[in-house]
Design a protein around this motif. Structure first.
Motif, short mmCIF file in Angstrom:
data_model
loop_
_atom_site.label_atom_id
_atom_site.label_comp_id
_atom_site.label_asym_id
_atom_site.label_seq_id
_atom_site.Cartn_x
_atom_site.Cartn_y
_atom_site.Cartn_z
N PHE A 88 -14.13 -1.57 2.52
CA PHE A 88 -15.04 -0.62 2.01
C PHE A 88 -14.67 0.60 1.84
O PHE A 88 -14.52 1.62 0.82
CB PHE A 88 -16.28 -0.61 2.69
CG PHE A 88 -17.46 0.31 2.14
CD1 PHE A 88 -18.45 -0.09 1.23
CD2 PHE A 88 -17.49 1.42 2.80
CE1 PHE A 88 -19.20 0.88 0.64
CE2 PHE A 88 -18.65 2.57 2.12
CZ PHE A 88 -19.44 2.16 1.24
N LEU A 89 -14.21 1.16 2.98
CA LEU A 89 -13.71 2.72 3.06
C LEU A 89 -12.17 2.94 2.44
O LEU A 89 -12.17 4.18 1.80
CB LEU A 89 -13.40 3.05 4.58
CG LEU A 89 -14.68 3.18 5.60
CD1 LEU A 89 -14.42 3.46 7.08
CD2 LEU A 89 -15.65 4.14 4.95
N ASN A 90 -11.51 1.95 2.20
CA ASN A 90 -10.31 2.11 1.36
C ASN A 90 -10.72 2.40 0.02
O ASN A 90 -9.95 2.83 -0.83
CB ASN A 90 -9.32 0.87 1.67
CG ASN A 90 -8.43 0.92 3.05
OD1 ASN A 90 -7.97 2.21 3.10
ND2 ASN A 90 -8.00 0.11 3.87
N LYS A 91 -11.80 1.63 -0.42
CA LYS A 91 -12.14 1.87 -1.94
C LYS A 91 -12.76 3.02 -2.00
O LYS A 91 -13.11 3.46 -3.42
CB LYS A 91 -12.95 0.58 -2.24
CG LYS A 91 -12.18 -0.70 -2.20
CD LYS A 91 -13.25 -1.82 -2.62
CE LYS A 91 -12.46 -3.23 -2.49
NZ LYS A 91 -13.52 -4.59 -2.33
N LYS A 92 -13.30 3.76 -1.17
CA LYS A 92 -13.92 5.02 -1.08
C LYS A 92 -13.09 6.32 -1.09
O LYS A 92 -11.87 5.92 -1.13
CB LYS A 92 -15.25 4.96 -0.09
CG LYS A 92 -16.09 4.05 -0.21
CD LYS A 92 -17.00 4.21 -1.58
CE LYS A 92 -18.21 3.11 -1.78
NZ LYS A 92 -19.03 3.65 -3.01
N SER A 93 -13.43 7.35 -0.93
CA SER A 93 -12.45 8.38 -0.82
C SER A 93 -11.83 8.64 0.68
O SER A 93 -12.34 9.96 0.98
CB SER A 93 -13.29 9.76 -1.22
OG SER A 93 -14.55 10.04 -0.51
N PHE A 94 -11.53 7.74 1.11
CA PHE A 94 -10.73 7.75 2.68
C PHE A 94 -9.88 7.17 2.80
O PHE A 94 -9.49 6.07 1.94
CB PHE A 94 -11.83 7.20 3.61
CG PHE A 94 -13.39 7.67 3.40
CD1 PHE A 94 -13.70 9.04 4.04
CD2 PHE A 94 -14.38 7.07 2.85
CE1 PHE A 94 -15.05 9.45 4.09
CE2 PHE A 94 -15.79 7.26 2.90
CZ PHE A 94 -15.90 8.82 3.50
N GLN A 95 -8.97 7.61 3.69
CA GLN A 95 -7.86 6.96 4.21
C GLN A 95 -8.18 5.95 5.32
O GLN A 95 -8.97 6.72 6.11
CB GLN A 95 -6.44 8.02 4.55
CG GLN A 95 -6.23 8.65 3.48
CD GLN A 95 -5.08 9.60 3.87
OE1 GLN A 95 -3.76 8.94 4.29
NE2 GLN A 95 -5.20 10.80 3.87
N VAL A 96 -7.63 4.98 5.71
CA VAL A 96 -8.21 4.16 6.83
C VAL A 96 -6.91 3.93 7.63
O VAL A 96 -5.93 3.33 7.04
CB VAL A 96 -8.69 2.79 6.47
CG1 VAL A 96 -9.34 2.33 7.74
CG2 VAL A 96 -10.03 3.12 5.62
N GLU A 97 -7.08 4.00 9.01
CA GLU A 97 -5.98 3.73 9.97
C GLU A 97 -6.54 3.08 10.95
O GLU A 97 -7.42 3.21 11.65
CB GLU A 97 -5.31 5.11 10.52
CG GLU A 97 -4.10 4.80 11.38
CD GLU A 97 -3.62 6.19 12.12
OE1 GLU A 97 -2.72 6.59 11.29
OE2 GLU A 97 -4.11 6.51 13.08
N VAL A 98 -5.97 1.80 11.16
CA VAL A 98 -6.69 0.90 12.00
C VAL A 98 -5.67 0.80 13.43
O VAL A 98 -4.38 0.89 13.37
CB VAL A 98 -6.49 -0.63 11.59
CG1 VAL A 98 -7.46 -0.69 10.18
CG2 VAL A 98 -5.35 -1.00 11.18
N LEU A 99 -6.18 0.48 14.71
CA LEU A 99 -5.56 0.58 15.60
C LEU A 99 -6.17 -0.46 16.58
O LEU A 99 -7.48 -0.44 16.64
CB LEU A 99 -5.87 2.06 16.65
CG LEU A 99 -5.17 1.91 17.85
CD1 LEU A 99 -3.77 1.78 17.96
CD2 LEU A 99 -5.64 3.36 18.65
N SER A 100 -5.47 -1.40 17.06
CA SER A 100 -5.60 -2.34 18.28
C SER A 100 -5.34 -1.97 19.67
O SER A 100 -4.29 -1.38 19.74
CB SER A 100 -5.16 -3.68 17.73
OG SER A 100 -5.09 -4.58 18.79
#
Length: 306
Positions: free
Chosen positions: A22-34
């Motif tokens: 969802f956030l990637n499709k909006k005006s955001f960059q997303v960084e995931v961290l495990s």
């Protein structure tokens, strides 16, 4: 202008994957961290604006998880992550708690953020302890802490109790709990993601603290069955078995692995309604993207299409 960078912790589950997409499709960059990454703290410091913490251990319906496992995942890790957040330049920490930290099975009135906590499971108690610890911390003036308590989140990709109910009805198996009348709050993944987006965009309108998120309307189990019947075309009979018989069967399920047990029965038949007034007023939201019924229809159609 660069897009705001959002760091999502716990992105491998149903909610995490849906929120990241969802956030990637909006005006955001997303960084995931495990946090399974070795030396994850070395990767925490970035130019991210917001941290969304989804890490935690969910309900264990098989009853094999230990108290230590719940408290480690739902409390100790939260402490580590929040303390790391306060040492960075990041501004907003969104912690996904659970309605189970407040109440798990039944309430005679819509639950608000000022109600006293009454968790009953190890899951709910560990979530509650994490909330209490977070709320006891001193928040730096340039940072904000938002704790969200959703009820059951559903959507495409999640099976859960809705998936179990769908299996029964879609196979033509009569629903045996028609003698119970109830009303419960849910939240569709669409509305969940919408709330996160609005918080990130409008954090200046919010005070640090606890907020309930839920669909605008509660729904009864009988309404859910009707939706399933409409989508599947199955006109399944509803059986009004005496409540004492159903409860006796559920007690058997506490010992023998059958689809119904006491916890699942309470969740499917009790009243548990959540007020989302506080967060809607804070963010100036009049109406959510999906009604409760529209969200359920979308989820149930996804079961059919599998």
């Amino acid at each position: 202008m660069s897009k705001p960078l959002i760091k999502v912790l716990g992105s491998s589950g149903f909610i995490g994957k849906s929120l990241t997409d969802f956030l990637n499709k909006k005006s955001f960059q997303v960084e995931v961290l495990s946090l399974r990454t070795v030396n994850w703290r070395n990767y925490f410091e970035t130019d991210a604006h917001t941290v969304v913490n989804l890490i935690g251990k969910a309900h264990d319906h098989r009853g094999v998880a230990t108290e230590q496992e719940y408290y480690y995942s739902n409390f100790e890790i939260v402490k580590d992550v929040f303390e790391k957040f306060t040492s960075t330049k990041m501004n907003l920490f969104i912690h996904i708690s659970s309605l189970a930290a407040l109440e798990e099975f039944e309430s005679g009135k819509p639950l608000t953020e000022v109600d006293l906590c009454n968790p009953q499971s190890l899951y709910g108690k560990s979530k509650c302890v994490a909330e209490e610890w977070l709320m006891s911390q001193e928040i730096p003036t340039n940072k904000k802490l938002i704790i969200l308590r959703p009820p059951m989140v559903h959507g495409p990709g999640d099976r859960g109790n809705l998936g179990l109910l769908y299996k029964l009805i879609s196979k033509g198996i009569p629903y045996p709990l028609a003698s119970f009348e109830n009303s419960r709050s849910f939240i569709s993944i669409d509305n969940f993601c919408f709330f996160i987006e609005q918080i990130i965009k409008n954090q200046d309108k919010m005070e640090s603290g606890i907020y309930h998120i839920a669909d605008d309307e509660p729904v009864s189990t009988s309404e859910i069955i009707q939706i399933i019947q409409n989508i599947t075309g199955r006109n399944t009979l509803n059986l009004s078995l005496p409540k004492f018989i159903v409860k006796a069967i559920a007690k058997v399920g506490d010992v023998i692995p059958i689809p119904l047990n006491s916890k699942r029965l309470k969740k499917m038949t009790s009243n548990l309604i959540v007020s989302n007034t506080k967060i809607k007023e804070a963010l100036g939201i009049e109406k959510l993207p999906l009604s409760a019924r529209e969200g359920l229809e979308k989820t149930i159609r996804s079961f059919r299409d599998l």
